[in-house]
Design a protein around this motif. Structure first.
Motif, PDB file in Angstrom:
ATOM      1  N   ALA A 118       0.834  -1.207   0.000  1.00 55.06           N
ATOM      2  CA  ALA A 118       0.000   0.000   0.000  1.00 55.06           C
ATOM      3  C   ALA A 118       0.867   1.255   0.000  1.00 55.06           C
ATOM      4  CB  ALA A 118      -0.917  -0.006   1.216  1.00 55.06           C
ATOM      5  N   ARG A 119       1.876   1.251   0.870  1.00 54.22           N
ATOM      6  CA  ARG A 119       2.716   2.450   1.057  1.00 54.22           C
ATOM      7  C   ARG A 119       3.396   2.883  -0.243  1.00 54.22           C
ATOM      8  NH1 ARG A 119       7.185   2.616   5.853  1.00 54.22           N
ATOM      9  NH2 ARG A 119       8.147   0.898   4.713  1.00 54.22           N
ATOM     10  N   ARG A 120       3.723   1.902  -1.063  1.00 51.86           N
ATOM     11  CA  ARG A 120       4.419   2.178  -2.328  1.00 51.86           C
ATOM     12  C   ARG A 120       3.607   3.098  -3.246  1.00 51.86           C
ATOM     13  NH1 ARG A 120       9.173   2.784  -4.358  1.00 51.86           N
ATOM     14  NH2 ARG A 120       9.507   1.968  -6.448  1.00 51.86           N
ATOM     15  N   PHE A 121       2.269   3.087  -3.091  1.00 54.76           N
ATOM     16  CA  PHE A 121       1.420   3.772  -4.072  1.00 54.76           C
ATOM     17  C   PHE A 121       0.645   4.956  -3.485  1.00 54.76           C
ATOM     18  CE2 PHE A 121       2.151  -0.583  -5.454  1.00 54.76           C
ATOM     19  CZ  PHE A 121       2.734  -0.342  -6.693  1.00 54.76           C
ATOM     20  N   ASP A 122       1.152   5.529  -2.389  1.00 49.13           N
ATOM     21  CA  ASP A 122       0.599   6.755  -1.783  1.00 49.13           C
ATOM     22  C   ASP A 122      -0.930   6.792  -1.750  1.00 49.13           C
ATOM     23  OD1 ASP A 122       3.144   7.814  -1.386  1.00 49.13           O
ATOM     24  OD2 ASP A 122       3.209   8.617  -3.434  1.00 49.13           O
ATOM     25  N   PRO A 123      -1.554   5.866  -1.058  1.00 49.37           N
ATOM     26  CA  PRO A 123      -3.016   5.815  -1.076  1.00 49.37           C
ATOM     27  C   PRO A 123      -3.672   6.970  -0.326  1.00 49.37           C
ATOM     28  CG  PRO A 123      -2.160   4.260   0.540  1.00 49.37           C
ATOM     29  CD  PRO A 123      -0.966   4.812  -0.206  1.00 49.37           C
ATOM     30  N   LEU A 124      -4.909   7.274  -0.728  1.00 50.32           N
ATOM     31  CA  LEU A 124      -5.733   8.215   0.038  1.00 50.32           C
ATOM     32  C   LEU A 124      -6.260   7.515   1.286  1.00 50.32           C
ATOM     33  CD1 LEU A 124      -7.211  11.106  -0.151  1.00 50.32           C
ATOM     34  CD2 LEU A 124      -9.223   9.764  -0.771  1.00 50.32           C
ATOM     35  N   LEU A 125      -6.598   6.219   1.115  1.00 52.60           N
ATOM     36  CA  LEU A 125      -7.242   5.459   2.187  1.00 52.60           C
ATOM     37  C   LEU A 125      -6.766   4.015   2.159  1.00 52.60           C
ATOM     38  CD1 LEU A 125     -10.855   6.559   1.160  1.00 52.60           C
ATOM     39  CD2 LEU A 125      -9.629   7.483   3.136  1.00 52.60           C
ATOM     40  N   VAL A 126      -6.542   3.439   3.342  1.00 57.71           N
ATOM     41  CA  VAL A 126      -6.319   1.998   3.461  1.00 57.71           C
ATOM     42  C   VAL A 126      -7.286   1.487   4.519  1.00 57.71           C
ATOM     43  CG1 VAL A 126      -4.687   0.146   3.989  1.00 57.71           C
ATOM     44  CG2 VAL A 126      -3.880   2.228   2.860  1.00 57.71           C
ATOM     45  N   ASN A 127      -7.998   0.425   4.185  1.00 58.49           N
ATOM     46  CA  ASN A 127      -9.069  -0.067   5.039  1.00 58.49           C
ATOM     47  C   ASN A 127      -8.816  -1.523   5.399  1.00 58.49           C
ATOM     48  OD1 ASN A 127     -11.533  -0.719   6.201  1.00 58.49           O
ATOM     49  ND2 ASN A 127     -12.627  -0.798   4.248  1.00 58.49           N
ATOM     50  N   THR A 128      -8.614  -1.808   6.684  1.00 57.75           N
ATOM     51  CA  THR A 128      -8.545  -3.209   7.087  1.00 57.75           C
ATOM     52  C   THR A 128      -9.958  -3.691   7.411  1.00 57.75           C
ATOM     53  OG1 THR A 128      -7.747  -4.813   8.718  1.00 57.75           O
ATOM     54  CG2 THR A 128      -7.852  -2.522   9.451  1.00 57.75           C
ATOM     55  N   VAL A 129     -10.424  -4.650   6.627  1.00 55.43           N
ATOM     56  CA  VAL A 129     -11.802  -5.127   6.735  1.00 55.43           C
ATOM     57  C   VAL A 129     -11.782  -6.260   7.764  1.00 55.43           C
ATOM     58  CG1 VAL A 129     -13.807  -5.875   5.411  1.00 55.43           C
ATOM     59  CG2 VAL A 129     -12.036  -4.535   4.306  1.00 55.43           C
ATOM     60  N   VAL A 130     -11.760  -5.868   9.040  1.00 58.73           N
ATOM     61  CA  VAL A 130     -11.203  -6.765  10.053  1.00 58.73           C
ATOM     62  C   VAL A 130     -12.063  -7.997  10.356  1.00 58.73           C
ATOM     63  CG1 VAL A 130     -12.088  -5.527  12.087  1.00 58.73           C
ATOM     64  CG2 VAL A 130      -9.971  -6.780  12.245  1.00 58.73           C
ATOM     65  N   GLY A 131     -13.368  -7.864  10.387  1.00 60.31           N
ATOM     66  CA  GLY A 131     -14.179  -9.017  10.804  1.00 60.31           C
ATOM     67  C   GLY A 131     -14.923  -9.688   9.673  1.00 60.31           C
ATOM     68  N   PHE A 132     -14.589  -9.331   8.442  1.00 59.98           N
ATOM     69  CA  PHE A 132     -15.372  -9.803   7.298  1.00 59.98           C
ATOM     70  C   PHE A 132     -15.085 -11.263   6.954  1.00 59.98           C
ATOM     71  CE2 PHE A 132     -16.282 -10.197   2.715  1.00 59.98           C
ATOM     72  CZ  PHE A 132     -17.594  -9.801   2.713  1.00 59.98           C
ATOM     73  N   ILE A 133     -13.856 -11.666   7.208  1.00 53.35           N
ATOM     74  CA  ILE A 133     -13.380 -12.939   6.660  1.00 53.35           C
ATOM     75  C   ILE A 133     -13.960 -14.166   7.369  1.00 53.35           C
ATOM     76  CG2 ILE A 133     -11.310 -12.964   8.085  1.00 53.35           C
ATOM     77  CD1 ILE A 133      -9.831 -13.870   5.419  1.00 53.35           C
ATOM     78  N   GLY A 134     -14.428 -13.984   8.611  1.00 53.73           N
ATOM     79  CA  GLY A 134     -15.115 -15.091   9.267  1.00 53.73           C
ATOM     80  C   GLY A 134     -14.346 -15.721  10.408  1.00 53.73           C
ATOM     81  N   PRO A 135     -15.058 -16.550  11.195  1.00 54.93           N
ATOM     82  CA  PRO A 135     -14.519 -17.037  12.461  1.00 54.93           C
ATOM     83  C   PRO A 135     -13.367 -18.024  12.326  1.00 54.93           C
ATOM     84  CG  PRO A 135     -16.624 -18.065  12.001  1.00 54.93           C
ATOM     85  CD  PRO A 135     -16.427 -17.013  10.959  1.00 54.93           C
ATOM     86  N   ALA A 149     -16.099 -32.659  11.172  1.00 51.07           N
ATOM     87  CA  ALA A 149     -16.262 -31.653  12.229  1.00 51.07           C
ATOM     88  C   ALA A 149     -17.295 -32.181  13.220  1.00 51.07           C
ATOM     89  CB  ALA A 149     -16.702 -30.325  11.634  1.00 51.07           C
ATOM     90  N   GLU A 150     -16.862 -32.428  14.451  1.00 57.92           N
ATOM     91  CA  GLU A 150     -17.726 -33.137  15.384  1.00 57.92           C
ATOM     92  C   GLU A 150     -18.819 -32.273  15.993  1.00 57.92           C
ATOM     93  OE1 GLU A 150     -15.155 -35.083  18.105  1.00 57.92           O
ATOM     94  OE2 GLU A 150     -14.614 -36.637  16.643  1.00 57.92           O
ATOM     95  N   ASN A 151     -18.559 -30.974  16.063  1.00 54.86           N
ATOM     96  CA  ASN A 151     -19.572 -30.087  16.635  1.00 54.86           C
ATOM     97  C   ASN A 151     -19.481 -28.719  15.958  1.00 54.86           C
ATOM     98  OD1 ASN A 151     -17.465 -28.535  17.938  1.00 54.86           O
ATOM     99  ND2 ASN A 151     -17.285 -30.285  19.321  1.00 54.86           N
ATOM    100  N   ARG A 152     -20.413 -27.837  16.327  1.00 55.23           N
ATOM    101  CA  ARG A 152     -20.506 -26.542  15.655  1.00 55.23           C
ATOM    102  C   ARG A 152     -19.258 -25.683  15.865  1.00 55.23           C
ATOM    103  NH1 ARG A 152     -22.952 -26.298  11.168  1.00 55.23           N
ATOM    104  NH2 ARG A 152     -24.136 -24.397  10.765  1.00 55.23           N
ATOM    105  N   LEU A 153     -18.734 -25.738  17.075  1.00 59.71           N
ATOM    106  CA  LEU A 153     -17.568 -24.914  17.396  1.00 59.71           C
ATOM    107  C   LEU A 153     -16.379 -25.300  16.518  1.00 59.71           C
ATOM    108  CD1 LEU A 153     -17.543 -22.706  19.537  1.00 59.71           C
ATOM    109  CD2 LEU A 153     -16.252 -24.268  21.023  1.00 59.71           C
ATOM    110  N   THR A 154     -16.159 -26.616  16.380  1.00 64.68           N
ATOM    111  CA  THR A 154     -15.088 -27.107  15.508  1.00 64.68           C
ATOM    112  C   THR A 154     -15.394 -26.743  14.060  1.00 64.68           C
ATOM    113  OG1 THR A 154     -14.854 -28.962  17.019  1.00 64.68           O
ATOM    114  CG2 THR A 154     -13.768 -29.168  14.889  1.00 64.68           C
ATOM    115  N   TYR A 155     -16.647 -26.947  13.691  1.00 62.45           N
ATOM    116  CA  TYR A 155     -17.063 -26.658  12.310  1.00 62.45           C
ATOM    117  C   TYR A 155     -16.725 -25.221  11.912  1.00 62.45           C
ATOM    118  CZ  TYR A 155     -20.176 -25.778   8.379  1.00 62.45           C
ATOM    119  OH  TYR A 155     -20.677 -25.411   7.156  1.00 62.45           O
ATOM    120  N   LEU A 156     -17.014 -24.260  12.805  1.00 64.01           N
ATOM    121  CA  LEU A 156     -16.820 -22.853  12.470  1.00 64.01           C
ATOM    122  C   LEU A 156     -15.341 -22.480  12.323  1.00 64.01           C
ATOM    123  CD1 LEU A 156     -19.536 -21.207  14.730  1.00 64.01           C
ATOM    124  CD2 LEU A 156     -19.538 -21.345  12.243  1.00 64.01           C
TER     125      LEU A 156
END
Lengths: 470, 275
Positions: free
Chosen positions: A318-335, B84-91
């Protein structure tokens, strides 16, 4: 052969297979590192790794590349652009000393700015692993990064918002409805940025024209962006479309970026094309990047490096290209990458800290999906912490509900909350516009007008006439 | 009443909701979300969370499927589980959700197909991230598809129906391969959105086998009464199935041209804001 690291604690000696292993084991726990199989095997091993890391001289990061120089253009970028003169101020320090230095009064906004180009992402990621959340906030707050296009983003005491008017079928009236809602709640100074539902060149041009029409008609001191692939934006520019900002999702390894379908040369080409349009009025930062911990693992392109270090390496891109904005989409990717509110909050603070220390206009999509162990309260916590830390911008969406991407992020109301409790202003040019347009009746208290501002009465009236219920 | 009402500032532009399902014009209490809107949001989030965490009631699903007006392939669905044996593992471990548990592999291996010929299609029902989607929408979707298949000129020999607990999309490839099918159709509960806790996704793979990447699959998303209807989804799926069988491919090289619309570059952007 990677260099091995050992640490003796009492009667036992701990072994780490290399610098990547040491960094991974020292990382606060998160599900993505567990999924990748790089996580510390015990809480004790994690702290021992942190103790070993604290003793490591910062110079080690210049001689031990996490991915070999010959194999990865991001490694080459990091090492080739490292500024040894800037680094001289801290070159004698260990990672542990560096934490002390950052927290001390030696680290001022001015000295931190001078240091930026002497820091590599790995140094910054390493020190962040030794820091508590309050350390990440305190140091980030000292970093000042200002960028500009049609307004000025990132001034101290300011917080900007991306107005995100997504619609599941890209319906222009639906998008316009969300834009109006956002503007009337004082949102949209960072960018009005749409994630298109249909991702191709003609749709991109259509949406760019829509945004340009709105910005011009109401003379809004902000910029637009359609978050499509760089190659689509390049083609749109070739076809004469009104492109303000170029968007791209980026990662911290060459293989991640290849999986996203671009390399550094692509970014340089499209940035030049956007600069040639000369559409900025107060500045020329034309890039908008999004990142997020876990993207390299998800692309199977992480080289055994923990996800937070991969993320910090994306900031070198990002730094190489002098951005106006950088956004970390922190919780989007999932558990499977960030399991719960605790991990999401920690990652958001780490990303903001690392980005700011490297000199980026760092914002955060304070967000979660419905299969993560998180809720609105976790987002309130992260929003407040990032507001205190001096975060450059957040997202703004109607009622926190993105009906196209199916996740929850910060709402227009949330931004007003952060402004009021922390006294954070929008970009100055945009704030003037809000007052001029009578959108805010009390600028100092960030209170929207009780009545519909004059300028927006006509379009709504016309609409009522059209549908015959006026 | 008038006094308590004045605590909330309403937004006249709420009328614009006719253009979007987005939560616009919510009004405000001070600068914050009014109580009614807060509770509506909390309810939607609670429903989405329940969709993720409520286990699929397999027996109830089997019962409903048995009463389907369409003729089910096989006598009764084969019941399978992922590693995946349960939901917690599955996630946290998507890799385990993509692989069949050992007992399920044996169960499939011991299954004796009644006919001699290998099946063309295997239909696999997977709980995925929304049991609500499967519980509500799997049976009507399967019924619709089976009825439409009966009307096809070509014969689609069907493998027995399978139902998988704690599964991800890719588990369908392993099942299709075990059953010797040329084509696998996976019906799976999608990651629930705040306004769509019951969204069903349909994935198609030609030549299913373990370890295929997403690039080898076609997807039809957002199948539910308030989204893409079962009729529309079935028509799009039939198109993909016919093309996949004719060309012997699936995934990025197989394009869904059923709803291709040409968007003009000089498109009309007329909307109420720009007039």
């Amino acid at each position: 052969m990677a260099k091995r690291y050992t640490y003796t604690l009492g009667a036992s000696t701990w072994q780490f297979r290399g610098l990547a292993d040491l960094l991974a084991k020292a990382t606060p726990a998160r599900s993505g590192d567990r999924l990748a199989g790089v996580i510390a095997e015990s809480a004790e091993e994690r702290v021992v790794a942190q103790m070993r890391l604290a003793e490591l001289p910062l110079t080690e990061f210049l001689s031990e590349a996490l991915i070999p120089y010959e194999q990865d253009e991001v490694t080459r970028l990091i090492l080739d652009t490292h500024d040894k003169d800037a680094f001289a101020a801290i070159s004698h320090l260990t990672v542990g000393d560096f934490r002390n230095w950052l927290l001390s009064d030696h680290a001022t906004p001015e000295s931190l700015e001078r240091l930026r180009n002497g820091l590599t992402p790995e140094m910054v990621a390493a020190v962040s692993k030794l820091m508590r959340n309050q350390d990440l906030i305190l140091v980030a707050k000292k970093c000042q990064v200002t960028t500009a296009f049609r307004n000025t983003i990132g001034l101290p005491g300011h917080l900007s918002t991306r107005l995100q008017p997504n619609h599941p079928t890209d319906d222009v009236s639906g998008i316009a409805a969300s834009i109006l809602d956002g503007l009337l709640y004082g949102n949209g100074d960072a960018v009005i940025g749409i994630n298109p539902a249909t991702d191709n060149v003609s749709q991109t041009i259509k949406l760019l024209s829509l945004l340009d029409d709105v910005i011009q008609k109401y003379d809004i001191p902000t910029q637009s962006c359609v978050l499509t692939h760089v190659t689509n934006t390049l083609e749109a520019i070739d076809q004469g479309a009104p492109v303000d900002l170029v968007f791209q999702s980026i990662g911290g390894t060459e293989a991640t970026n290849s999986s996203f379908g671009f390399n550094l040369a692509t970014l340089a080409e499209v940035r030049d094309a956007a600069l040639s349009l000369k559409r900025g009025t107060v500045g020329n930062n034309v890039m908008y990047f999004e990142t997020g911990q876990g993207s390299s693992l998800s692309a199977n392109a992480h080289h055994g490096i923990d996800q937070q270090t991969c993320e910090a390496r994306a900031y070198a891109v990002a730094r190489r290209f002098d951005p106006l904005l950088v956004n970390t989409v922190v919780g989007f990717i999932g558990p499977e990458y960030l399991f719960d509110g605790k991990e999401i909050i920690r990652a958001g603070l780490e990303d903001h800290f690392c980005g700011k220390l490297l000199g980026l206009p760092m914002g955060c999509d304070v967000c979660y999906t419905n299969h993560a162990e998180a809720d609105q309260n976790d987002m309130d916590n992260l929003l407040t912490l990032l507001g205190v830390a001096g975060c450059t911008f957040i997202m703004g969406i109607p009622g926190s509900d993105d009906i196209m991407l199916n996740y929850q992020t910060t709402s227009f109301h949330d931004a007003l909350y952060a402004r009021r409790v922390l006294d954070l202003k929008p970009a100055p040019e945009f704030e003037d516009w809000l007052v001029r347009m009578q959108i805010f009746e009390n600028g100092g208290r960030y209170t929207p007008s009780r009545l519909l501002p004059d300028r927006f009465k006509a379009p709504l009236k016309a609409l009522k006439r059209d549908v015959g219920d006026g | 009443m008038a006094e308590t009402k004045s605590l909330v500032t309403e937004n006249v532009w709420r009328v614009l909701r006719r253009f979007t399902a987005a939560r616009i014009g919510l009004g405000r209490a001070g600068i914050s979300l009014p109580t009614q809107e807060l509770l509506k949001f909390q309810l939607a989030h609670a429903q989405a969370r329940d969709a993720v965490y409520f286990p699929l009631d397999v027996q109830r699903l089997v019962g409903v499927l048995r009463e389907s007006p369409a003729a089910l392939p096989g006598n009764s669905p084969l019941l399978l589980k992922s590693q995946a044996e349960n939901r917690l593992t599955y996630l946290q471990r998507p890799d385990l959700g993509r692989a069949l548990a050992q007992e399920s592999v044996q169960h499939l291996a011991s299954y004796q197909a009644p006919g001699q010929e290998a099946p063309v299609v295997a239909i696999v029902i997977v709980d995925g991230l929304s049991s609500t989607a499967i519980q509500n929408n799997a049976e009507p979707m399967v019924t619709r598809l089976l009825q439409d298949l009966e009307g096809e000129s070509e014969t689609w020999r069907l493998a027995p129906l399978t139902i998988v607990e704690q599964g991800r999309v890719a588990i369908g490839d392993e099942i299709g391969s075990c059953l010797g099918a040329s084509l696998v159709i996976v019906l799976i509960g999608e990651r629930p959105g705040l306004s769509s806790p019951d969204s069903l996704g349909i994935y198609l793979t030609w030549g299913p086998e373990r370890g295929l990447s997403d690039a080898r699959r076609n997807c039809i998303s957002n199948v539910r009464p308030d989204g893409l209807s079962f009729e529309q989804a079935s028509q799009r799926l039939l198109y993909l199935m016919r093309e996949s069988r004719r060309l012997g491919i699936s995934g990025v090289s197989l394009k869904d041209r059923t709803d291709e619309v040409v968007i003009e570059t000089t498109a009309n952007n007329k909307n109420f804001l720009t007039g």
